[in-house]
Design an enzyme around this catalytic site. Structure first.
Site, short mmCIF file in Angstrom:
data_model
loop_
_atom_site.label_atom_id
_atom_site.label_comp_id
_atom_site.label_asym_id
_atom_site.label_seq_id
_atom_site.Cartn_x
_atom_site.Cartn_y
_atom_site.Cartn_z
CG HIS A 171 37.39 8.59 -13.47
ND1 HIS A 171 37.82 7.62 -12.32
CD2 HIS A 171 37.05 7.90 -14.37
CE1 HIS A 171 37.32 6.44 -12.55
NE2 HIS A 171 37.06 6.63 -14.03
CB CYS A 172 42.14 9.04 -17.01
SG CYS A 172 42.28 8.71 -18.65
N PRO A 173 38.67 7.85 -18.32
CG PRO A 173 37.27 8.38 -19.97
CD PRO A 173 38.39 9.03 -18.94
#
Length: 195
Positions: A171-173
């Protein structure tokens, strides 16, 4: 209704209740060759709303405020740098061709960022069931502890998006989205354009 190129009617849905114990219940329909699952949701009217649920029209993680701020910062900083380099090219601080190349790369990076952020990363439908060959090979199948649904091989549950994602990388912020099977190409393009 059409599903994976095959015509099916509502009597063919896989609504087999294994807990019921009723012997008069018809067995589930065997899926055609190449058919992964039956998507009964697409008969619903499409809505223009943001979110990560199946009922949402546009995929966008609106529940993660920190991710939304970080994704907005990407747009702000990339736009600022493109304007700065353009002004340097106009004032002849750098050759104009370098300014044009940099601006094109920034536009391509932002387009890839938008596509990665707003694309469903490959979320597993809540109505997904194992394929027939998987059912024959293994009597038990993995279930997601949070979704309480079938969890296909190589999928993981994202606690931020609250969905199981097929071939989830992370999950890439900065994208405010998971990077999975459906948006990995756009994420890699974003990295190449910004490198």
């Amino acid at each position: 209704m059409a599903c994976c190129g095959n015509q099916i009617d509502k009597s063919e849905y896989l609504e087999y209740n294994y807990d019921k114990g009723d012997k008069h219940q018809p067995p589930p329909r065997i899926r055609a060759n190449g058919e992964k699952y039956i998507d009964t949701f697409n008969e619903q009217p499409w809505a223009f709303s943001f979110g990560t649920g199946e009922e949402k029209g546009i995929w966008m993680n609106s529940g993660d405020q920190a991710g939304s701020i970080m994704a907005s910062l990407v747009w702000l900083l990339m736009s600022y740098s493109a304007v700065t380099v353009t002004l340097l090219a106009v004032t002849e601080g750098i050759p104009p061709i370098l300014g044009m190349i940099y601006t094109v790369l920034c536009c391509m990076a932002l387009a890839s960022h938008a596509k990665t952020s707003l694309t469903d990363p490959g979320s597993v439908p809540r109505a997904a069931v194992p394929q027939e060959e998987q059912r024959r090979e293994s009597p038990s199948h993995s279930m997601c502890g949070q979704c309480q649904t079938f969890k296909p091989p190589m999928s993981h549950h994202c606690r931020i998006c609250n969905r199981c994602v097929s071939r989830m990388d992370h999950h890439c912020p900065w994208m405010n989205n998971c990077v999975g099977a459906a948006n990995l190409k756009h994420f890699i393009l974003f990295l190449l354009y910004t490198w």
